[in-house]
Design an enzyme around this catalytic site. Structure first.
Site, PDB file in Angstrom:
ATOM      1  N   ASP A   1      10.502   2.807  -9.947  1.00 37.02           N
ATOM      2  CA  ASP A   1       9.602   3.209  -8.860  1.00 37.02           C
ATOM      3  C   ASP A   1       8.282   3.735  -9.433  1.00 37.02           C
ATOM      4  O   ASP A   1       8.215   4.131 -10.590  1.00 37.02           O
ATOM      5  CB  ASP A   1      10.282   4.276  -7.993  1.00 37.02           C
ATOM      6  CG  ASP A   1       9.663   4.335  -6.589  1.00 37.02           C
ATOM      7  OD1 ASP A   1       9.014   3.354  -6.183  1.00 37.02           O
ATOM      8  OD2 ASP A   1       9.832   5.368  -5.908  1.00 37.02           O
ATOM      9  N   GLU A   2       7.273   3.745  -8.603  1.00 37.65           N
ATOM     10  CA  GLU A   2       5.922   4.185  -8.993  1.00 37.65           C
ATOM     11  C   GLU A   2       5.463   3.432 -10.243  1.00 37.65           C
ATOM     12  O   GLU A   2       4.860   4.009 -11.160  1.00 37.65           O
ATOM     13  CB  GLU A   2       5.895   5.703  -9.246  1.00 37.65           C
ATOM     14  CG  GLU A   2       6.456   6.571  -8.117  1.00 37.65           C
ATOM     15  CD  GLU A   2       5.596   6.571  -6.846  1.00 37.65           C
ATOM     16  OE1 GLU A   2       4.468   6.025  -6.885  1.00 37.65           O
ATOM     17  OE2 GLU A   2       6.063   7.094  -5.829  1.00 37.65           O
TER      18      GLU A   2
ATOM     19  N   THR B   1       0.850  -1.181   0.000  1.00 35.30           N
ATOM     20  CA  THR B   1       0.000   0.000   0.000  1.00 35.30           C
ATOM     21  C   THR B   1       0.894   1.243   0.000  1.00 35.30           C
ATOM     22  O   THR B   1       2.115   1.132   0.009  1.00 35.30           O
ATOM     23  CB  THR B   1      -0.866   0.060   1.269  1.00 35.30           C
ATOM     24  OG1 THR B   1      -0.010  -0.110   2.388  1.00 35.30           O
ATOM     25  CG2 THR B   1      -1.921  -1.014   1.260  1.00 35.30           C
ATOM     26  N   MET B   2       0.274   2.389   0.026  1.00 32.22           N
ATOM     27  CA  MET B   2       1.043   3.622   0.173  1.00 32.22           C
ATOM     28  C   MET B   2       1.708   3.576   1.543  1.00 32.22           C
ATOM     29  O   MET B   2       1.235   2.897   2.448  1.00 32.22           O
ATOM     30  CB  MET B   2       0.112   4.829   0.147  1.00 32.22           C
ATOM     31  CG  MET B   2      -0.753   4.908  -1.079  1.00 32.22           C
ATOM     32  SD  MET B   2      -1.943   6.255  -0.946  1.00 32.22           S
ATOM     33  CE  MET B   2      -2.723   5.932   0.601  1.00 32.22           C
ATOM     34  N   ASP B   3       2.774   4.312   1.690  1.00 33.12           N
ATOM     35  CA  ASP B   3       3.423   4.447   3.004  1.00 33.12           C
ATOM     36  C   ASP B   3       3.970   3.151   3.576  1.00 33.12           C
ATOM     37  O   ASP B   3       4.100   3.021   4.781  1.00 33.12           O
ATOM     38  CB  ASP B   3       2.450   5.047   4.038  1.00 33.12           C
ATOM     39  CG  ASP B   3       2.037   6.453   3.663  1.00 33.12           C
ATOM     40  OD1 ASP B   3       2.762   7.077   2.863  1.00 33.12           O
ATOM     41  OD2 ASP B   3       1.000   6.916   4.152  1.00 33.12           O
TER      42      ASP B   3
END
Ligand SMILES: [Zn+2]
Length: 244
Positions: free
Chosen positions: A86-87, A10-12
Site C-alpha cells: 500500500d501507499e 486518486t486519493m479517496d
C-alpha cells in the site's frame, strides 16, 4: 504465473480498502502474504482505510529491500505467496524493481496500491516505475468526485486553505491524504496542509470546494460557470462528460 499488478487512482478512491479486501480474499483461500505500507494516515506499520478497517503492516523505509524481506521470511520457513504493497507511490524506483524481481524470480504475486500523481500533477517516481513495469495497471472504479460532481482526477494540496502547486512532493508528517488534514496545534505558526480531489478543470483553475463556497457566499460575478457546476453537483454525481 505470478503477477505485478498496480491498482491506481486518486486519493479517496478506496485503494487501502481494496488492499485489505484483497489480503483477506487470498488469506481465505489459504494463501500466505505480507502487508507493506509507507506513511499510512494511521501511522507507522499500519494499513488503514477511510471506511475504518485497519491492519498491521511492515513499514517501508528508504532502506527496505523487498527481495531481502521475502528471502529472509522464506529462509525462516515462512510461506510467502503474495505481497500487499500500500501507499506504493512513496516507494523508490529501485524498490519497485525489487518487487518485479520477486514476481519473476520466485513467483510471488505483488499487489501494489497507490496514487499516480502528486499535487503538482507530476507522477510519483515509484508510481511511474510501477506503470512502466507492471503486468497490469488497474484504475480503480470507485471514483472520487470533485466538489462540482465531476470525476476527480487530480490531487490538490492546500496550505492554510489555499491551493498550492509548488513545494516538496512529500511533506514531512504528510500522512493523511484527506480533505482536511493535520489539525494545527493551535499555535498558528504551523501551516495546515490539506488535500482535496478535483476534476482537471477546477485543478487548472485552482478552485477548491472552499474557494467555490467563498465565491458563492460573496455572490461574486464568476469568471466561469461555477454555478452550473454546483447545480450539476447538487443533482447527483456528475455525468463526467463535462462542458466544452
Ligand atoms: Zn470540478
Amino acid at each position: 504465473m505470478a503477477e505485478l499488478v498496480f491498482f491506481s487512482g486518486t486519493m479517496d478512491c478506496g485503494k487501502s480498502t481494496l488492499a485489505l479486501q484483497m489480503d483477506h480474499n487470498h488469506r481465505a483461500r489459504g494463501r500466505s502474504g505480507v502487508r507493506f505500507s509507507r506513511n499510512d494516515r494511521a501511522g507507522e506499520s499500519r494499513i488503514s482505510s477511510r471506511l475504518g478497517l485497519e491492519k498491521d503492516a511492515v513499514e517501508v523505509g528508504d532502506g527496505t529491500d523487498f527481495w531481502e524481506e521475502v528471502m529472509r521470511r522464506r529462509t525462516q520457513g515462512q510461506r510467502v505467496d503474495y505481497l500487499i504493497c500500500d501507499e506504493a507511490q512513496f516507494y523508490s524506483p529501485e524498490q519497485v524493481e525489487q518487487l518485479a524481481k520477486v514476481v519473476d524470480e520466485i513467483d510471488v504475486d505483488v499487489f501494489a496500491f497507490g496514487i499516480t500523481a502528486d499535487f503538482r500533477t507530476r507522477l510519483f517516481p515509484g508510481s511511474q516505475r510501477l506503470i512502466e513495469l507492471a503486468d497490469r495497471v488497474q484504475v480503480l472504479q470507485v471514483e472520487a468526485l470533485c466538489w462540482c460532481g465531476r470525476r476527480a482526477t487530480h490531487n490538490a494540496r492546500t496550505v492554510d486553505g489555499v491551493m498550492v502547486t509548488e513545494g516538496a512532493q512529500v511533506v514531512v508528517g504528510d500522512v493523511d491524504m484527506a480533505l482536511e488534514t493535520t489539525a494545527s496545534a493551535g499555535a498558528g505558526s504551523t501551516p495546515v496542509v490539506g488535500y482535496e480531489t478535483l476534476c482537471r478543470r477546477h485543478y487548472m483553475r485552482r478552485v477548491t470546494a472552499h474557494g467555490a463556497n467563498l465565491m458563492a457566499e460573496q455572490d461574486q460575478l464568476l469568471p466561469f460557470e461555477v454555478d452550473a457546476c454546483l447545480w450539476r453537483g447538487a443533482g447527483g454525481p456528475g455525468t463526467g462528460q463535462g462542458a466544452p
